[in-house]
Every structure is written in structure tokens, then in C-alpha cells.
Design an enzyme around this catalytic site. Structure first.
Site, mmCIF file in Angstrom:
data_model
loop_
_atom_site.group_PDB
_atom_site.id
_atom_site.type_symbol
_atom_site.label_atom_id
_atom_site.label_comp_id
_atom_site.label_asym_id
_atom_site.label_seq_id
_atom_site.Cartn_x
_atom_site.Cartn_y
_atom_site.Cartn_z
ATOM 1 N N HIS A 78 -1.982 0.403 4.657
ATOM 2 C CA HIS A 78 -1.975 0.255 3.126
ATOM 3 C C HIS A 78 -3.209 -0.398 2.773
ATOM 4 O O HIS A 78 -3.730 -1.259 3.553
ATOM 5 C CB HIS A 78 -0.767 -0.415 2.579
ATOM 6 N N ASP A 80 -3.635 -2.072 -0.311
ATOM 7 C CA ASP A 80 -3.544 -3.222 -1.048
ATOM 8 C C ASP A 80 -3.465 -4.656 -0.290
ATOM 9 O O ASP A 80 -2.900 -4.828 0.756
ATOM 10 C CB ASP A 80 -2.293 -3.210 -2.368
ATOM 11 N N ASP A 138 -3.708 -8.057 6.555
ATOM 12 C CA ASP A 138 -2.486 -7.286 6.257
ATOM 13 C C ASP A 138 -2.758 -6.390 4.947
ATOM 14 O O ASP A 138 -2.855 -7.190 3.755
ATOM 15 C CB ASP A 138 -1.189 -8.080 6.226
ATOM 16 N N GLU A 172 1.825 -1.159 -1.159
ATOM 17 C CA GLU A 172 2.810 -1.624 -0.070
ATOM 18 C C GLU A 172 3.251 -2.982 -0.267
ATOM 19 O O GLU A 172 4.643 -3.142 -0.089
ATOM 20 C CB GLU A 172 2.400 -1.272 1.445
ATOM 21 N N GLU A 173 2.491 -3.950 -0.665
ATOM 22 C CA GLU A 173 2.859 -5.494 -0.957
ATOM 23 C C GLU A 173 3.887 -5.602 -2.054
ATOM 24 O O GLU A 173 4.579 -6.708 -1.937
ATOM 25 C CB GLU A 173 1.761 -6.021 -1.060
ATOM 26 N N ASP A 195 0.440 -1.988 10.938
ATOM 27 C CA ASP A 195 1.028 -3.201 10.068
ATOM 28 C C ASP A 195 1.577 -4.208 10.279
ATOM 29 O O ASP A 195 2.330 -4.791 9.857
ATOM 30 C CB ASP A 195 1.431 -2.397 8.716
ATOM 31 N N HIS A 377 -0.467 -13.429 4.027
ATOM 32 C CA HIS A 377 -0.210 -14.005 2.603
ATOM 33 C C HIS A 377 -0.891 -15.304 2.167
ATOM 34 O O HIS A 377 -0.221 -15.824 1.220
ATOM 35 C CB HIS A 377 1.180 -13.545 2.065
#
Length: 409
Positions: A78, A80, A138, A172-173, A195, A377
Site C-alpha cells: 500500500h 499510504d 509501513d 490501507e491505513e 506489509d 506509525h
């Protein structure tokens, strides 16, 4: 293989944070801009059938270079990054880790005291943040690994492989990465998301997931005349949370243990809203958790009057194990590829979800493979460069091994 590092750094600098409050898809225009750049790069390395659809999904094909019949395999990552922390002006720092604390800036340090996994990489090159943003491994590590693997296969045609499809997804997030994924158009028999976390991770089961929004309608009265009149929505919101098991929160759970997690609590005396995520690997326990939330709301309405509490609860995704186990050879293939490359597979449940969880229920069995990052994150995120290189090698080895499968159903 060193290209994967350069690619990752370039991708990490792209501002692609998704927005959970947006009504558009993808949720941010900046994801469209990054997708356009990925399209151009896929074309430049020699991929075919390169396209970006109206929803921002990027797909491409590497045609087979063998006549041996075999399944079409896909690789997915992904674009994003998480809205949990700033993803703007990311400034990746490449450094050789010699042990001890890493000073990211004057306020933030990455320490093995808080993150003991860091000591596994003493003597290795790692990429960190500068302490002011997340890093974006990520899942831009996954993007870079897939792109580099395709580049390698194109440049080394002696490595035989069947038809390969790749897809780079938006949002995705914020749980929407598979919302508009066209599985039929993708055309793969099975796929892998890149991922995961540390080197060796291989995952084919994940949480069942739901989100609940609880709105408490209070009654605001001047506190000097509030006796037997005021209903404080803030207090009722706390009362609702107290009815959920305190030890079943994320900070007290691990492995396959589920949880209730309040991710947002805001409002005032007259109206308060709470947002919870509900997670469990076991479907029966998952349903019990949802029932408990419902009963807690019903109890408060019985105590304070119908309509005091309003509940909206929706399922988000389910445990992919149910869909992957019938084609377990897909997991075995990845495990064998890792072992052949000297990587010890770490097969464990995901305490979260990936695009692959939803894709598996959409007809595309899709286990998850490591991308190499840690501490996603936030500003403590890092990725060892060796782990990214090994992920590229795993993609290549899987592509080779798929040819040996022949026709499978």
C-alpha cells in the site's frame, strides 16, 4: 539489490498520509500524485499493462518467461502512511547501528531500553526517522521491495517465472485498501502482501475486526440547580467504558488475545461520542465482544432513558485463516522460499489486519510477508536495510518456485 534502499528513501519522502475523515477515494489527492509516479517507474523498468484506475489503484504485469504452465501470482503493497503521526517532510536517516541509544533529535531518542529488538541489528545498517515524523516503512518498504524484485527479474531473464501481477493500493491505513480492489481484473490465483514487520514474518491469520461508535446524549443543566436533573454525558461515557473488561485492552493483551480499544473520546456534558475498535482472532469470542458492547448500551438506556445512548457498530474485516487454509500450499511456498534463503520463518497471527485479510474474503488468498520495519506509525520507526534486501530475495524466490507448482486449483 542496493536499489531497494534508494527506492525506499525516495518513496519515504513522498507525502501520502491517508485521511480517515475524507469522503473521497482515495482519501487524499497526494496518493494520486504518488501513484502517478509509481506508474511511470513501472513503465520505465519494463513492466507491461501498467495502469492506474480512477480510485488510485496501480496495477502492472510481468509476463511469464517460460512455457511451463503455472498459476499467476500477485504481490501487493500500500501507498499510504498512517494518519497516527505526521508523514509530511519525512527525512530518512541512514546509519550504522553500533548499539546503545540513537539520538534522533534533541527531544527524541530511539533506545533499546524501550525497543529491545533494536539490539538484534547491532553492526547493521538501519534507516530511522529524524524524530519529527514517522518513517513510512509501513508500507513503502513493501513498495520498494516489489518494485526492485520486478526490476531484477526483468534485468535477469535467466531467472524463470510465470506471469506476475503487482498492485499498489491506497488507503490501507484507514481500513479501505480493498474497498475498490478489482480481484477479477487483477487476475492472480493467489497473492502476497508485503506489509509485515521483522525479517521472517509470515502471517495468514489476523483479527476479526469491528468498529463501534457510541453517542451519549446528556442533559445540560446549570450545576447550581442540577440535582436530579443533569445527565452528564462525559460521566456516562466513562461508565460505559467501565463496563468493558479493564484487562482486555491492547496494553494488557498479546498473541491471540482480543481487546476493546477506545480510540477517540470527545464531547461535553450534553453530548459525548466514543469510538472503539473491537478485535479477536476467534469468531465466537469476537461475537461475544460485540454483544457485550450492545448490552452495555442497552443497560445505560434502561437506567437513564431510551435514546440516551446510540450505538452504531460495523464489521471491518475477518480472519483470513478460514480462506487461506484450504490453499495452505500458498503459505508453504513462502515458508520454503524463506528457508532456502537462510531466513527462519516466524509464523504468527497478525495483531491487526492487512489488505490481504479482506482480499482473501474477496476470492484472492493473500498471506502477509515481512517488509522489515519496526515500531510503525510513529517517530521510533526504523527498518534494517538487510531485511529489505532479503524481502526482495523472497519475492524473487517465490516467483521461481511458483513455476514448479504446475497447474493447481
Amino acid at each position: 539489490m542496493e536499489k531497494v534502499i534508494d527506492r525506499f528513501i525516495r518513496y519515504a519522502k513522498e507525502y501520502t498520509t491517508s485521511d480517515p475523515k475524507s469522503k473521497t477515494f482515495p482519501s487524499t489527492e497526494r496518493q494520486h500524485h504518488f501513484a502517478d509516479k509509481l506508474v511511470e517507474e513501472l513503465k520505465a523498468i519494463g513492466m507491461q499493462e501498467v495502469e492506474k484506475d480512477a480510485n488510485g489503484y496501480v496495477m502492472a504485469t510481468l509476463p511469464a518467461n517460460t512455457d511451463q504452465p503455472c498459476p499467476v501470482v500477485g504481490f501487493v503493497a500500500h501507498m499510504d502512511t498512517s494518519p497516527d503521526f505526521s508523514g509530511e517532510n519525512v527525512n530518512p536517516q541512514v546509519r550504522n547501528y553500533e548499539g546503545g541509544d540513537i539520538i534522533l533529535n534533541e527531544k527524541v531518542k530511539l533506545s533499546p531500553e524501550q525497543f529491545p529488538d533494536l539490539l538484534n541489528y547491532v553492526g547493521q545498517e538501519i534507516i530511522t526517522t529524524d524524530g519529527s515524523t514517522l518513517l513510512g516503512a509501513d508500507d513503502k518498504a513493501g513498495l520498494a521491495e516489489i518494485m526492485t524484485a520486478m526490476d531484477y527479474l526483468i534485468q535477469n531473464p535467466e531467472v524463470k517465472h510465470g506471469k506476475i501481477r503487482v498492485c499498489f493500493t491506497p488507503d490501507e491505513e484507514i481500513g479501505k485498501g480493498a474497498d475498490h480492489f478489482n480481484v477479477e481484473h487483477f487476475g492472480a490465483q493467489f497473492a502476497y502482501t508485503l506489509d509485515g514487520g521483522e525479517m521472517g514474518e509470515l502471517e495468514y491469520e489476523n483479527f476479526n475486526a469491528a468498529m463501534a461508535t457510541v453517542v451519549v446524549n446528556g442533559r445540560s443543566v446549570h450545576p447550581g440547580a442540577a440535582k436530579n436533573k443533569m445527565i452528564n454525558a462525559i460521566v456516562l461515557g466513562n461508565e460505559f467504558l467501565s463496563m468493558l473488561p479493564a484487562q482486555e485492552r491492547p496494553e494488557h493483551t498479546e498473541k491471540k488475545e482480543g481487546f476493546f480499544h477506545c480510540v477517540d473520546f470527545q464531547g461535553g456534558v450534553d453530548r459525548t461520542s466514543l469510538t472503539l475498535i473491537i478485535r479477536d482472532h476467534d469468531m465466537a469470542l469476537f461475537e461475544k465482544r460485540k454483544t457485550l458492547v450492545t448490552k452495555a448500551c442497552e443497560y445505560l438506556n434502561a437506567q437513564y432513558g431510551e435514546g440516551t445512548v446510540a450505538l452504531e457498530m460495523v464489521d471491518q474485516y475477518y480472519n483470513m485463516r478460514e480462506k487461506v487454509e484450504p490453499v495452505k500450499y500458498v503459505v508453504d511456498l513462502a515458508e520454503e522460499a524463506m528457508r532456502e534463503l537462510g531466513i527462519t520463518p516466524i509464523i504468527k497471527p497478525i495483531r491487526g489486519g492487512t489488505d490481504g485479510a479482506r482480499l482473501s474474503y474477496m476470492g484472492l488468498p493473500c498471506p502477509n510477508i515481512f517488509a522489515g520495519g519496526h515500531n510503525f506509525h510513529g517517530p521510533y520507526e526504523y527498518v534494517p536495510t538487510k531485511s529489505m534486501i532479503k524481502a526482495v530475495e523472497v519475492i524473487i524466490r517465490i516467483s521461481e518456485k511458483v513455476v514448479k507448482l504446475g497447474n493447481v486449483s
